[in-house]
Scaffold this active site. Structure first.
Site, PDB file in Angstrom:
ATOM      1  N   GLU A 170       0.781  -1.234   0.000  1.00  0.00           N
ATOM      2  CA  GLU A 170       0.000   0.000   0.000  1.00  0.00           C
ATOM      3  C   GLU A 170       0.820   1.294   0.000  1.00  0.00           C
ATOM      4  OE1 GLU A 170      -2.720  -0.300   3.310  1.00  0.00           O
ATOM      5  OE2 GLU A 170      -3.889  -1.856   2.330  1.00  0.00           O
ATOM      6  N   GLU A 176      -5.456  -8.632   1.058  1.00  0.00           N
ATOM      7  CA  GLU A 176      -6.097  -8.264   2.327  1.00  0.00           C
ATOM      8  C   GLU A 176      -7.566  -7.971   2.084  1.00  0.00           C
ATOM      9  OE1 GLU A 176      -4.408  -4.977   4.574  1.00  0.00           O
ATOM     10  OE2 GLU A 176      -2.377  -5.709   4.201  1.00  0.00           O
TER      11      GLU A 176
HETATM   12  C1  GBH Z   1      -4.534  -2.013   5.653  1.00  0.00           C
HETATM   13  O1  GBH Z   1      -4.637  -0.678   5.295  1.00  0.00           O
HETATM   14  C2  GBH Z   1      -3.154  -2.310   6.145  1.00  0.00           C
HETATM   15  O2  GBH Z   1      -2.363  -2.917   5.140  1.00  0.00           O
HETATM   16  C3  GBH Z   1      -3.113  -3.155   7.393  1.00  0.00           C
HETATM   17  O3  GBH Z   1      -1.838  -3.101   7.953  1.00  0.00           O
HETATM   18  C4  GBH Z   1      -4.174  -2.677   8.349  1.00  0.00           C
HETATM   19  O4  GBH Z   1      -4.107  -3.308   9.605  1.00  0.00           O
HETATM   20  C5  GBH Z   1      -5.516  -2.914   7.711  1.00  0.00           C
HETATM   21  O5  GBH Z   1      -5.593  -2.314   6.474  1.00  0.00           O
HETATM   22  C6  GBH Z   1      -6.691  -2.435   8.536  1.00  0.00           C
HETATM   23  O6  GBH Z   1      -6.652  -1.052   8.665  1.00  0.00           O
HETATM   24  O7  GBH Z   1     -12.160   6.731   5.583  1.00  0.00           O
HETATM   25  O8  GBH Z   1     -13.904   5.154   5.083  1.00  0.00           O
HETATM   26  O9  GBH Z   1     -12.643   6.154   3.309  1.00  0.00           O
HETATM   27  C7  GBH Z   1      -5.896  -0.290   4.773  1.00  0.00           C
HETATM   28  C8  GBH Z   1      -5.908   1.180   4.525  1.00  0.00           C
HETATM   29  C9  GBH Z   1      -8.316   1.367   4.624  1.00  0.00           C
HETATM   30  C10 GBH Z   1      -6.911   3.169   3.885  1.00  0.00           C
HETATM   31  C11 GBH Z   1      -9.519   2.155   4.157  1.00  0.00           C
HETATM   32  C12 GBH Z   1      -8.107   3.922   3.406  1.00  0.00           C
HETATM   33  C13 GBH Z   1     -10.393   4.365   3.768  1.00  0.00           C
HETATM   34  C14 GBH Z   1     -11.453   4.395   4.832  1.00  0.00           C
HETATM   35  N1  GBH Z   1      -7.111   1.732   3.941  1.00  0.00           N
HETATM   36  N2  GBH Z   1      -9.246   3.570   4.193  1.00  0.00           N
HETATM   37  S1  GBH Z   1     -12.602   5.682   4.676  1.00  0.00           S
END
Ligand code: GBH
Length: 439
Positions: A169, A349
């Site tokens: 990511e 994931e």
């Molecule tokens: C992952 O990131 C990571 O790789 C992992 O380490 C982590 O534990 C896991 O997810 C859980 O967080 O504000 O509603 O638009 C995910 C990152 C998740 C970033 C969704 C953008 C948008 C949410 N992404 N997020 S929102």
């Protein structure tokens, strides 16, 4: 409490890979056996982590790795996705830290002995602190340091690894870490995010030929996260498209088209990445697989200052506030498949933060079971529509350090009692085990 897929689903065929995923900083602890990283520093800064916690112990996987591999094995998965802690395996002078390397070799050998395929991510956010001292991902030199690190690791691990991902990511490291600053190293400013992203993508491109040379038999690629962008009205569509270019396409288009999205041409000079001659060719190295992480979608409206503004996610939402919207998963996969010449795709994931109910030795997490069912269906739908998805990893094997949320949000299909370090497979994990064993 069972996952069901159509009996003729490609996901139930032998060659489809089911796995579980973790990341080094989130589970290991073992902090005194490695160099400091940017997340140690970030956690030590007041107010950055919701519960003021850190990764010093986490799931104590540094010590409990053997029992954790037994646990992974008991789930019956085909593969385990883990990440390597750069500050555990490379000394400050750039030489190999043999103790750290041996730690991972034991893990890889134990997995192989149980017929579990190791999927290794080289960078899941734990940049050595001394490199941040030189500017971190804002310094082009860090990309060359990453290439050296990739060289040392792939030589040391030999043919033990089934698949290498350079980065997990790049969006999170660059945007969350260097633009809005809610992740380590906590730098804020629109002038930084794109610059960091470019150096991370450059590092990926520099490392790819190293992986292909040192580890020709493994599937080598990268893991990207996508949050598909929606608009409620026609008038908001342009704002949503801009957000899609900015948050999603920015990280994939260079890999396949040797170019950043069109919006780069409308961005002021001070926001531009430092693109040197040949960089875009380096970034667009062929990859053997693409890893896709999906959790949720986002809805945007137009905004005078920022062009786009995210609207609050509508119900239903998970414990971390992200909307449950599996249809976006299917359309994400089909649209990427139309936009790009994709190699085989692994869902590296997918999962949810949800409340767990603990009674005696039983952990009930019906909402998480439901989330997984909906998203397994969504992947199956995409495959039926012609997307070449060949594997799926649940995030996460077990509850762990959830970055800025500390230990308050739980993504595991296995429950972790942080007082005793006892692991208990949740309903969602038992259902996953049954789905896999009933194939
Ligand atoms: C992952 O990131 C990571 O790789 C992992 O380490 C982590 O534990 C896991 O997810 C859980 O967080 O504000 O509603 O638009 C995910 C990152 C998740 C970033 C969704 C953008 C948008 C949410 N992404 N997020 S929102």
């Amino acid at each position: 409490n069972k996952y069901k897929l159509p009996s003729n689903s490609a996901m139930l065929k032998k060659d489809f890979t089911f796995g579980v995923a973790t990341a080094s900083f989130q589970i290991e602890g073992g902090v005194s056996n490695r160099l400091p990283c940017i997340w140690d520093t970030f956690c030590a800064t007041e107010g950055k982590i919701a519960d003021n916690s850190n990764g010093d112990i986490a799931c104590d996987h540094y010590n409990l790795w053997q029992q954790d591999i037994e646990l992974i094995n008991s789930l019956g998965v085909d593969a385990y996705r883990l990440s390597i802690s750069w500050p555990r395996v490379i000394n400050q002078d750039g030489s190999a830290n043999q103790e750290g390397i041996n730690y991972y070799i034991q893990i890889l050998d134990a997995l192989l002995a149980k017929n579990i395929k190791p999927f290794v991510t080289l960078y899941h956010w734990d940049l050595p602190q001394h490199l941040e001292g030189n500017g971190g991902w804002l310094n082009r030199e860090t990309a060359y340091q990453f290439k050296e690190y990739a060289d040392v690791i792939t030589k040391a691990f030999g043919d033990r690894v089934h698949s290498y991902a350079t980065f997990n990511e790049p969006f999170c490291s660059s945007y969350l870490g260097y633009e809005v600053g809610i992740h380590a190293p906590g730098i804020k400013g629109k002038e930084f995010g794109r610059k960091a992203a470019h150096h991370i993508l450059l590092a990926h491109g520099l490392a790819m030929p190293v992986l292909q040379k040192n580890s020709p038999k493994s599937l080598n690629g990268i893991v990207l996260n996508f949050t598909p962008c929606y608009a409620n009205t026609e008038a908001d569509q342009a704002a949503s498209d801009y957000a899609d270019q900015y948050f999603n396409q920015w990280y994939i288009k260079p890999l396949f088209d040797k170019a950043y999205p069109e919006i780069i041409n409308t961005m002021p000079d001070w926001q531009q990445p430092d693109i040197q001659d040949g960089d875009m060719d380096i970034i667009a190295q062929p990859i053997d697989f693409l890893g896709i992480n999906f959790y949720t979608r986002a809805i945007y409206t137009s905004d005078e200052d920022e062009i786009y503004r995210q609207l609050p996610p509508p119900a239903p939402i998970t414990d971390i506030g992200w909307e449950i919207y599996p249809a976006a998963f299917t359309s994400l996969l089909t649209s990427l498949n139309e936009l790009y010449e994709l190699p085989p795709v692994y869902i590296t994931e997918n999962g949810a933060a949800m409340a767990d109910t603990i009674e005696d030795d039983k952990v009930s997490d019906f909402d998480r079971v439901n989330y997984y069912q909906l998203h397994l269906n969504a992947v199956n739908d995409a495959i039926e529509k012609g997307v070449n998805v060949v594997g799926y990893f649940a995030w996460s094997l077990m509850d762990n350090f959830e970055w800025a949320e500390g230990y308050l949000k739980r993504f595991g299909i296995v429950y972790v009692d942080y007082k005793t370090q006892k692991r208990t497979i949740k309903q969602s994990g038992l259902a996953y085990r049954d789905l896999i064993s009933n194939r």
